[in-house]
Design an enzyme around this catalytic site. Structure first.
Site, mmCIF file in Angstrom:
data_model
loop_
_atom_site.group_PDB
_atom_site.id
_atom_site.type_symbol
_atom_site.label_atom_id
_atom_site.label_comp_id
_atom_site.label_asym_id
_atom_site.label_seq_id
_atom_site.Cartn_x
_atom_site.Cartn_y
_atom_site.Cartn_z
ATOM 1 N N ASN A 107 52.425 41.500 -66.958
ATOM 2 C CA ASN A 107 53.346 40.516 -67.533
ATOM 3 C C ASN A 107 54.123 41.103 -68.720
ATOM 4 O O ASN A 107 55.338 41.079 -68.762
ATOM 5 C CB ASN A 107 52.581 39.278 -68.014
ATOM 6 C CG ASN A 107 51.850 38.591 -66.875
ATOM 7 O OD1 ASN A 107 52.347 38.531 -65.759
ATOM 8 N ND2 ASN A 107 50.664 38.097 -67.145
ATOM 9 N N GLY B 98 52.813 38.374 -77.611
ATOM 10 C CA GLY B 98 52.692 38.403 -79.064
ATOM 11 C C GLY B 98 51.402 39.031 -79.539
ATOM 12 O O GLY B 98 51.142 39.070 -80.737
ATOM 13 N N GLU C 36 50.984 31.027 -80.950
ATOM 14 C CA GLU C 36 52.278 31.047 -80.254
ATOM 15 C C GLU C 36 52.418 29.839 -79.348
ATOM 16 O O GLU C 36 53.384 29.112 -79.379
ATOM 17 C CB GLU C 36 52.365 32.273 -79.349
ATOM 18 C CG GLU C 36 52.294 33.577 -80.060
ATOM 19 C CD GLU C 36 52.222 34.711 -79.061
ATOM 20 O OE1 GLU C 36 52.892 35.722 -79.294
ATOM 21 O OE2 GLU C 36 51.512 34.577 -78.046
ATOM 22 N N GLY D 25 45.662 33.821 -77.280
ATOM 23 C CA GLY D 25 46.595 34.154 -76.213
ATOM 24 C C GLY D 25 46.441 33.178 -75.066
ATOM 25 O O GLY D 25 45.533 32.340 -75.060
ATOM 26 N N ILE D 26 47.358 33.273 -74.097
ATOM 27 C CA ILE D 26 47.223 32.392 -72.947
ATOM 28 C C ILE D 26 46.260 33.011 -71.946
ATOM 29 O O ILE D 26 45.944 34.184 -72.015
ATOM 30 C CB ILE D 26 48.590 32.084 -72.272
ATOM 31 C CG1 ILE D 26 49.487 33.315 -72.232
ATOM 32 C CG2 ILE D 26 49.290 30.962 -73.002
ATOM 33 C CD1 ILE D 26 50.805 33.059 -71.522
ATOM 34 N N GLY D 27 45.785 32.185 -71.035
ATOM 35 C CA GLY D 27 44.904 32.693 -70.005
ATOM 36 C C GLY D 27 43.547 32.019 -70.055
ATOM 37 O O GLY D 27 43.181 31.370 -71.032
ATOM 38 N N LYS D 28 42.830 32.245 -68.981
ATOM 39 C CA LYS D 28 41.550 31.611 -68.706
ATOM 40 C C LYS D 28 40.527 31.846 -69.824
ATOM 41 O O LYS D 28 39.858 30.922 -70.266
ATOM 42 C CB LYS D 28 41.058 32.272 -67.420
ATOM 43 C CG LYS D 28 39.906 31.669 -66.724
ATOM 44 C CD LYS D 28 39.755 32.424 -65.385
ATOM 45 C CE LYS D 28 38.397 32.199 -64.778
ATOM 46 N NZ LYS D 28 38.267 32.936 -63.506
ATOM 47 N N VAL D 29 40.415 33.087 -70.273
ATOM 48 C CA VAL D 29 39.357 33.410 -71.242
ATOM 49 C C VAL D 29 39.650 32.774 -72.597
ATOM 50 O O VAL D 29 38.800 32.110 -73.185
ATOM 51 C CB VAL D 29 39.191 34.941 -71.391
ATOM 52 C CG1 VAL D 29 38.006 35.239 -72.288
ATOM 53 C CG2 VAL D 29 39.004 35.603 -70.033
ATOM 54 N N LYS E 22 37.598 42.317 -59.706
ATOM 55 C CA LYS E 22 37.581 42.529 -58.243
ATOM 56 C C LYS E 22 36.157 42.778 -57.769
ATOM 57 O O LYS E 22 35.821 43.884 -57.312
ATOM 58 C CB LYS E 22 38.482 43.715 -57.855
ATOM 59 C CG LYS E 22 39.917 43.521 -58.324
ATOM 60 C CD LYS E 22 40.925 43.796 -57.245
ATOM 61 C CE LYS E 22 42.264 43.236 -57.706
ATOM 62 N NZ LYS E 22 43.416 43.736 -57.026
#
Lengths: 501, 501
Positions: free
Chosen positions: B378, B382, B288, B263-267, B402
């Site tokens: 968001n 997928g 994707e 997936g997208i994102g930092k991790v 946080k």
């Protein structure tokens, strides 16, 4: 001898009693058994194992196709013979043991088990017990009334015990279609393009070196208990037939619809029965379980063809169907459950999936398994395989249960089996909520208007309105109140006495 | 003129300005646009539509591949131009409008949209806006940095506007693989058997009679914003690499693993970066979004091949990749998102799926979308397509957020996107919980031990122990307390000050 059912004659020397077979198991083994919704299950060896465990304690993992008949699961639970059970069960004694935490239970999509095994994501099977009606000349076996996971178990188990069941007529040969996608990284496509595509062989190959015993049995499958349609289930069926009529009128579907799948149970059975008296024609079925109503539809001429993984019928139907099985053989196929429930095929054929919900919420999430979010009823079965990948995913439930003490539509389901993405239509006896193309807040209003029982409508509207006003969001909820109906049920015996926080 | 990019020259007469194109839309229309994770989106017409809506109000339904760049979603929301948006978005202004209930949003599996459209389960598309870098001699279009749903939109929309983007080098031609399964009831199998199977054409066919305008643009894609790995994401990546090493040592996987999805994102980005310095080799990707880290892995030689639906990279990477795209062209494929995300292919190839969770619960359910159960972040994207059908479904998240005011592992997730059945592994910076073959009560203990932050471990253990003792069941919960951590966060700003009921 054995009615000439061991045609690879050198295997005759492997005949043993069920009690002898039971001695082949050891503590902590992983055991697999044929059986899918009480059809084609182990009827002798598992029972003998339960007997043995009473005097010579052992605990094994037991995986099957789906539920077992004969009270076997109950006997195993009472004998304290299981540590882990998967992927499905329906036995009241086993259910109790599971909910007490005495038997661990993995509730699993029925199409998933074989895939996990092939992916090495589960411990290896030590012994598989497979019911068959014939051992062919080449040593392969002809299954009986179900295929389930038997082909995968035969391929993957270290040892195999065959239960040769003489009560099943040999005319069943030819109804099974055994196909394997093979192993990673070279798995093949499943070349099914129609409900009646035949893609494999009529028997399950077994390496003869694996066979450690053949047990002769005569016992028939436990008959299905079918409840007759009542006012509520008939109303649900009529809502659905009306919906399909409108879809045909709009040109979205033809009078043949698309291949049908129906879960087991009273409501799904009533829906199928409803088709018998409809204008639809040349229907097909690509499902898991072929039930009484399937054969009624075949007999009526409405249904051309039915594909499933088991034949699970009441005693009358069993006697009638197998008295002259040739009548049905070219209109019925039994497949491995990783094929009957394959996402690939369900998507390609465009299945209309009709499954039963335990409870639904106002945003379209469905709980199929957990009473009050904690206690297992039976299991998710194949509903998830179908709901996610179908052309249309329909869930049916009565609007209330236990008189009207329980509303089957709740603010938030206490356990999610099918999330909002997997539910197109919800039907109760009150009406049909068509959720296609709707955002969550729109869905909520349609479900409240069409599906909720009048006794609960006002309170549900109040919850939704306050959730929108006080909290907002894509899916408005007041979290500290979301389960208040369940809490009320627990404390007062009825959801009606909900105390608003 | 137009750099010879309209090779079917009679179409040149259809060139119009974006403002003229914007006048083709009417109130209540269903509008579809190319664009997948900010790549290959409409950059001129949708913005012009937002401008027009400010002075000449109208509201349309807008569906895309996935998220749009350029601030387009925000501009449309500010202009009050949308009634319904699907299937994904990432814009802060749009998000606010959705959560206020001003714009309805259908959060949808990205592989699902094209299927719904083809099943007539959604209203017909009036106008589709498709970005292309070339109109070929036969009138078909060559997409740019994404395929998304463009092929389905082109086939199903009544009218088409083409945004011809001159900024995209023509060397991209050949990277797209356009394939359609066809229509019910004669849909075909998707004949992909390896991540790099080429099964279709390099352009999208369009009936020229549908084309109502061609708008010339020069704007480049909005660059991806990639956050660099930090201590927590690096720890997560290391846990995963360690896990894969152990699976290889056990013989469950080879050093090439199986095709990766991230997936997208930092991790997820950190995990892919982790592979660069690993012992794995000849990796493949069937995903994707092809991100910066994908191209790093390609450059390192670790990754042989990557299949996706878009190239979404930061500005530096964009400039570098497209300065010499021929270098990558035989190692990259862009597919329609109903093919990149097809259950059929994901299952067949045996994808290792790595996706990000917003929160997980002790039984393995995952929330990917809803903050506190109500507010959309968001969208599910997928992740569901992959998690359900993969060889291994892995979810990653930091244990707290946080500061440590939020525990990302909670007693019960406030919204379920991926149910217990779809989650094999959960990883936080604390450790990795391998849930394969475990029943719910077993999963809970592993997740508490391995993944929960020490600040929350004791309280979580207390919840689980009390739920088992006081309520029991397959999935023990104390329903009136299940969301108390979320309630505490709402009331005190921290989950730590949970008041036990």
């Amino acid at each position: 001898m054995y009615e000439n059912r061991i045609r690879k004659t050198e295997l005759e020397q492997l005949i043993i009693t069920a009690e002898e077979a039971a001695m082949l198991f050891k503590d902590k083994m992983v055991v697999a058994s044929s059986g899918f919704t009480k059809a084609g299950d182990s009827k002798a060896v598992l029972m003998a194992l339960a007997e043995r465990a009473k005097i010579d304690p052992l605990k094994v993992t037991l995986m099957t196709g789906a539920s077992l008949g004969q009270g076997t699961d109950g006997a195993l639970a009472e004998a304290d013979a299981l540590s882990l059970r998967l992927p499905f069960q329906v036995d009241p004694i086993m259910r109790k043991a599971i909910n007490k935490g005495e038997v661990f239970f993995i509730d699993q999509h029925l199409g998933e088990t074989a895939n996990l095994l092939r992916a090495n994501n589960f411990p290896k099977i030590d012994i598989a017990i497979l019911e068959a009606c014939l051992i062919a000349e080449d040593g392969s076996i002809i299954p009986t009334t179900s295929v389930g996971n038997s082909a995968s178990f035969a391929a993957l188990a270290e040892k195999v015990i065959i239960e040769l069941n003489l009560s099943v007529p040999l005319s069943i040969r030819g109804v099974h279609d055994i196909f394997s996608t093979g192993e990673y990284p070279t798995r093949r496509a499943i070349p099914i393009t129609k409900a009646n595509s035949v893609i494999g062989t009529d028997s399950i190959a077994i390496n003869p070196d694996k066979i450690v015993g053949i047990v002769i049995t005569q016992k028939t499958d436990s008959p299905a208990e079918i409840e007759a349609p009542d006012a509520a289930t008939t109303a649900i069926a009529n809502h659905l037939i009306g919906f399909f009529n409108r879809e045909v009128a709009k040109g979205n579907l033809t009078k043949s619809l698309l291949p049908l799948q129906a879960g087991i149970g009273k409501v799904a059975n009533a829906v199928l029965t409803g088709f018998t008296h409809s204008d639809f024609e040349d229907l097909t079925m690509y499902s898991e379980v072929l039930q009484d109503s399937t054969f009624d539809l075949l007999d009526s001429g409405k249904l051309l063809f039915a594909s499933g993984s088991s034949i699970t019928v009441s005693q009358d139907y069993y006697d009638r169907i197998f008295a002259d099985f040739d009548k049905y053989k070219d209109r019925v196929i039994l497949r491995p459950q990783d094929i009957s429930n394959a996402a690939e095929v369900i998507r390609r054929l465009g299945i209309i999936a009709i499954n039963t919900a335990l409870e639904c919420d106002i945003y379209g999430n469905v709980n199929s398994t957990h009473v009050s979010g904690t206690h297992m009823m039976n299991g998710i079965g194949g509903s998830g395989d179908f709901a996610r990948n179908s052309y249309l995913s329909i869930f049916v439930t009565t609007s209330v249960a236990k008189g009207d003490k329980i509303s089957c539509i709740v603010p938030m389901v206490s356990h999610v089996d099918h999330c909002e993405h997997d539910v197109d239509i919800i039907v109760t006896e009150r009406g049909l909520a068509d959720l296609r193309g709707l955002a969550p807040r729109q869905r909520a209003q349609v479900i409240i208007d069409k599906c909720v029982h009048p006794e609960y409508q006002e309170e549900m509207q109040s919850y939704f309105d306050r959730a929108c006003a006080e909290r907002g969001g894509q899916t408005p909820h007041i979290l500290e109140e979301a389960f208040s109906w369940h809490t009320s049920l627990r404390e007062t015996g009825s959801m009606k006495k909900t105390v608003m926080v």
